[in-house]
Write an enzyme that holds these catalytic residues in place. Sequence first.
Site, PDB file in Angstrom:
ATOM      1  N   CYS A 104      24.413 -31.440  41.805  1.00 18.96           N
ATOM      2  CA  CYS A 104      25.411 -31.531  40.738  1.00 18.96           C
ATOM      3  C   CYS A 104      26.440 -32.618  41.036  1.00 18.96           C
ATOM      4  O   CYS A 104      27.036 -33.177  40.120  1.00 18.96           O
ATOM      5  CB  CYS A 104      26.103 -30.189  40.521  1.00 18.96           C
ATOM      6  SG  CYS A 104      26.871 -29.516  42.012  1.00 18.96           S
ATOM      7  N   HIS A 140      30.503 -26.320  42.854  1.00 18.55           N
ATOM      8  CA  HIS A 140      29.692 -26.937  41.806  1.00 18.55           C
ATOM      9  C   HIS A 140      30.508 -28.059  41.171  1.00 18.55           C
ATOM     10  O   HIS A 140      31.737 -28.074  41.254  1.00 18.55           O
ATOM     11  CB  HIS A 140      29.347 -25.856  40.762  1.00 18.55           C
ATOM     12  CG  HIS A 140      28.441 -26.315  39.666  1.00 18.55           C
ATOM     13  ND1 HIS A 140      27.241 -26.947  39.890  1.00 18.55           N
ATOM     14  CD2 HIS A 140      28.579 -26.244  38.304  1.00 18.55           C
ATOM     15  CE1 HIS A 140      26.668 -27.231  38.731  1.00 18.55           C
ATOM     16  NE2 HIS A 140      27.459 -26.817  37.758  1.00 18.55           N
TER      17      HIS A 140
END
Length: 328
Positions: free
Chosen positions: A32, A272
């Site tokens: 990510c 994330h």
Amino acid sequence: MGAAGSKLEKALGDQFPEGERYFGFENFGNTCYCNSVLQISSQKKKTGVIAPKRFVQRLRKQNELFRSYMHQDAHEFLNFLLNELVDILEKEDQAAKNDEETSPPSEKVANGPKNCLANGAKKEPLVTWVHKNFQGILTNETRCLQCETVTARDETFFDLSLDIEQNSSITSCLKNFSSTETLNAEDKFFCDKCCSLQEAQKRMKIKKPPHILVIHLKRFKYIEQLGRYKKLSYRVVFPLELKLSDTVEEADIEYSLFAVVVHVGSGPNHGHYVSLVKSHNHWLFFDDENVEMIDESAIQTFFGSSQEYSSNTDHGYILFYESISNKN
């Protein structure tokens, strides 16, 4: 992302910008950090999902930093990407020049003497689209408090890394970045004119602002007492319109926010990355393969937390501003 893509197209309807593409990226195990920085625009479809497997494979092959499946840093990836792009473009340019030098005489005459410099003069360094868009110049000024002589040293940059404080703003962070620092005691400055160590004042300013100003908020700080890095969830307001005044040497420069990389998580070693991107007056939220529209007012939810302990762990990490005055 078939359903999600259709939902986005339906939401935009007739307002879907001509020629734009909004694609999500598959996550190949903690990729990510890469997905939040990239976006691709050469697809036939308007929306969908891309699996950037070959890109990630090459990235891991060329830089061991990204080979593990552990949580990576989006800022480190952005720096690597921009510098690697410059290297590739410079190599391609040099290869093209080498081809010209080895071409037959007739072709050389046709090409003309534009690449030939007399008296062995140095060729100007290649200015790539990366330089044109992202590169700015900082000047480090040091004033000797004994003789008042100012020593200036210039350096180029692709992004600015700013220290942050609780309940602050980008404007105040930039002021701190350019604040005057006194060099004394063990940190005295060696003045060439005085030929000795002297007390001095030091200041960093932007000499040449870039077209695209990338601001990296230093949210990960090493805490000596803990012996590890800690994420600073401080609330730092980043405005939609930013004016550079105290930080820049000359006139006020205005910028408009067009993208934000957000770190989601309470610590530096896990979490994330998602991103917010403005396209034709619409704000889009990119979370790996999912892409959706969001209201502009939602951006303030990513400023950070005004309290030390908060359930909100979604914080702006890298900000992308485009110069309004230089905009074509």
